[in-house]
Design an enzyme around this catalytic site. Structure first.
Site, PDB file in Angstrom:
ATOM      1  N   HIS A 189       5.978   9.736  -8.170  1.00  0.00           N
ATOM      2  CA  HIS A 189       6.564  10.732  -7.264  1.00  0.00           C
ATOM      3  C   HIS A 189       8.083  10.808  -7.398  1.00  0.00           C
ATOM      4  O   HIS A 189       8.702  11.711  -6.823  1.00  0.00           O
ATOM      5  CB  HIS A 189       6.213  10.414  -5.814  1.00  0.00           C
ATOM      6  CG  HIS A 189       4.760  10.551  -5.493  1.00  0.00           C
ATOM      7  ND1 HIS A 189       4.049  11.701  -5.724  1.00  0.00           N
ATOM      8  CD2 HIS A 189       3.875   9.651  -4.965  1.00  0.00           C
ATOM      9  CE1 HIS A 189       2.790  11.531  -5.353  1.00  0.00           C
ATOM     10  NE2 HIS A 189       2.657  10.292  -4.904  1.00  0.00           N
ATOM     11  N   ASP A 223      -6.676   5.136  -6.315  1.00  0.00           N
ATOM     12  CA  ASP A 223      -6.913   5.729  -4.999  1.00  0.00           C
ATOM     13  C   ASP A 223      -7.889   6.896  -5.067  1.00  0.00           C
ATOM     14  O   ASP A 223      -8.106   7.581  -4.060  1.00  0.00           O
ATOM     15  CB  ASP A 223      -5.603   6.144  -4.328  1.00  0.00           C
ATOM     16  CG  ASP A 223      -4.690   6.955  -5.227  1.00  0.00           C
ATOM     17  OD1 ASP A 223      -5.047   7.189  -6.402  1.00  0.00           O
ATOM     18  OD2 ASP A 223      -3.607   7.350  -4.761  1.00  0.00           O
ATOM     19  N   TYR A 235      -4.678   1.519  -2.648  1.00  0.00           N
ATOM     20  CA  TYR A 235      -4.044   0.792  -1.553  1.00  0.00           C
ATOM     21  C   TYR A 235      -4.840  -0.419  -1.114  1.00  0.00           C
ATOM     22  O   TYR A 235      -5.823  -0.797  -1.753  1.00  0.00           O
ATOM     23  CB  TYR A 235      -3.668   1.802  -0.461  1.00  0.00           C
ATOM     24  CG  TYR A 235      -2.687   2.773  -1.076  1.00  0.00           C
ATOM     25  CD1 TYR A 235      -1.400   2.344  -1.378  1.00  0.00           C
ATOM     26  CD2 TYR A 235      -3.088   4.034  -1.518  1.00  0.00           C
ATOM     27  CE1 TYR A 235      -0.517   3.166  -2.048  1.00  0.00           C
ATOM     28  CE2 TYR A 235      -2.197   4.857  -2.193  1.00  0.00           C
ATOM     29  CZ  TYR A 235      -0.912   4.416  -2.453  1.00  0.00           C
ATOM     30  OH  TYR A 235      -0.035   5.218  -3.135  1.00  0.00           O
ATOM     31  N   HIS A 258      -3.023  11.478  -5.987  1.00  0.00           N
ATOM     32  CA  HIS A 258      -1.914  12.345  -5.597  1.00  0.00           C
ATOM     33  C   HIS A 258      -1.164  12.826  -6.839  1.00  0.00           C
ATOM     34  O   HIS A 258      -0.921  12.061  -7.772  1.00  0.00           O
ATOM     35  CB  HIS A 258      -0.955  11.582  -4.672  1.00  0.00           C
ATOM     36  CG  HIS A 258      -1.626  11.051  -3.447  1.00  0.00           C
ATOM     37  ND1 HIS A 258      -2.088   9.750  -3.360  1.00  0.00           N
ATOM     38  CD2 HIS A 258      -1.952  11.649  -2.284  1.00  0.00           C
ATOM     39  CE1 HIS A 258      -2.652   9.570  -2.175  1.00  0.00           C
ATOM     40  NE2 HIS A 258      -2.596  10.709  -1.511  1.00  0.00           N
ATOM     41  N   ASP A 286      -3.981   9.341 -10.781  1.00  0.00           N
ATOM     42  CA  ASP A 286      -3.826   9.037  -9.361  1.00  0.00           C
ATOM     43  C   ASP A 286      -4.370  10.203  -8.528  1.00  0.00           C
ATOM     44  O   ASP A 286      -4.321  11.360  -8.959  1.00  0.00           O
ATOM     45  CB  ASP A 286      -2.342   8.831  -9.067  1.00  0.00           C
ATOM     46  CG  ASP A 286      -2.062   8.229  -7.698  1.00  0.00           C
ATOM     47  OD1 ASP A 286      -1.766   7.031  -7.633  1.00  0.00           O
ATOM     48  OD2 ASP A 286      -2.137   8.974  -6.693  1.00  0.00           O
TER      49      ASP A 286
END
Length: 349
Positions: free
Chosen positions: A160, A285, A324, A198, A196
């Site tokens: 990110h 994730d 996570y 995201h 991922d």
């Protein structure tokens, strides 16, 4: 497969995240590293090596120098004001307040450099980010020298982080730093495959005008999933980079069957581009039990993921992103790496 890890990546222990209107402990925590290492040991995957220090030059090849200076000084500047809590942005440039000048005060600089209010800066943040990129670069050095795969247990994650912006628990973009170093070492084109849940908005932003890095991402649809404002299918790169950004946004609840179908399309695009190195931004994730994601992969699916990644037959660097603190995180990472080794063996056999 070699595994690179440093305890210095655990120097950052943030206490604060804005989530659902409350300040809560972050989902991204040092315990993730211990859980992953335990899973790798239990599965008997790889041998752990310590990284070498690589300094700031590789970071500055990707990130803005003033941004890096801000990360290095933010915590001290914040504490110098007598504040007890962690440094969190609370005001930003916006469409109606464009922020053409960077403020001199730490609150204003936080807003300038922060993606959102989800990620605080605390003691040890800069030190952990430095260690994380050293993990990535040391793993890359092994891949370039030997042609064998390596796993960098990066923490904080990186995808990110943009040229001059942090957020989503990310400060330095480890995959981007590694890709640039590989190009500087003489490679012509590198693929970054982000798996991922995201979208890797930072990686896309860094390379979206370049053709020497192919960025491919499979992720939750940004219409409903963080980071919301990037990652749509019609974002394909700009200028020289047109066609070298490939986004596969998928709806929440997507199954392993759907996910693997898209992975095959992603692999074909990597083959077509003639990439010489594969960097995998590995987020686990996508697991059905992840607390802040919404795909439905099971632990055994991560073994298949590793096998299919190995089938590309490219020198491969795997770098840790999200996934996570759930009991299965170590198993899921170990399954990817173990599956990759199985895929390599099958390809050789």
């Amino acid at each position: 497969m070699r595994i690179y890890h440093s305890d210095a990546t655990k120097a950052r222990r943030a206490r604060t995240e804005l989530d659902g209107g409350q300040l809560v402990p972050p989902w991204e925590c040092p315990e993730r590293v211990d859980m992953i290492l335990a899973g790798l040991r239990e599965a008997g995957v790889g041998e752990v090596f310590s990284p070498a220090e690589h300094g700031l030059a590789p970071v500055l090849a990707v990130h803005d120098a003033d941004y890096v200076d801000f990360l290095a000084s933010c915590w001290d500047d914040w504490r110098a004001l007598g504040r007890e809590g962690e440094a969190i942005a609370w005001v930003w440039p916006t469409r109606t307040m464009p922020g053409r000048r960077i403020p001199s005060c730490v609150d204003g600089r936080l807003g300038h450099y922060a993606l959102g209010a989800d990620t605080s800066i605390c003691a040890g943040t800069f030190e952990a980010a430095m260690a994380s990129k050293d993990v990535a670069l040391s793993a890359l050095d092994h891949v370039l020298a030997s042609g064998e795969p390596a796993f960098g247990l990066c923490r904080p994650p990186g995808h990110h982080a943009a040229v001059d912006q942090f957020g989503g628990y990310c400060f330095f973009n480890n995959a981007a730093v590694a890709a640039q170093r590989a190009l500087d070492a003489g490679l012509s084109r590198v693929a970054i495959l982000d798996v991922d849940f995201h979208h890797g908005n930072g990686t896309q932003q860094i390379f979206e005008r370049r053709s020497d890095v192919l960025f491919v991402s499979i992720h939750g649809d940004p219409m409903t999933c963080f980071p919301y404002f990037m990652g749509h299918a019609d974002e394909v790169g700009e200028g020289d980079g047109a066609g070298y950004t490939v986004n596969y946004p998928l709806p929440e609840g997507s199954s392993a069957e759907v996910w693997f179908h898209v992975l095959e399309a992603a692999k074909e695009r990597i083959r077509e581009a003639g990439c010489e190195l594969l960097i995998v931004s590995l987020g686990v994730d996508t697991f059905a039990g992840d607390p802040i994601s919404a795909f439905t992969l099971a632990s055994e699916d991560f073994t298949e993921m590793g096998r299919r990644l190995a089938a590309l037959g490219l020198p491969t660097l795997v770098l840790m992103e999200g996934g996570y603190a759930v009991a299965e995180i170590g198993t899921n990472v170990a399954n990817v790496l173990g599956g990759f080794e199985q895929g390599q063996a099958a390809k050789r056999g």
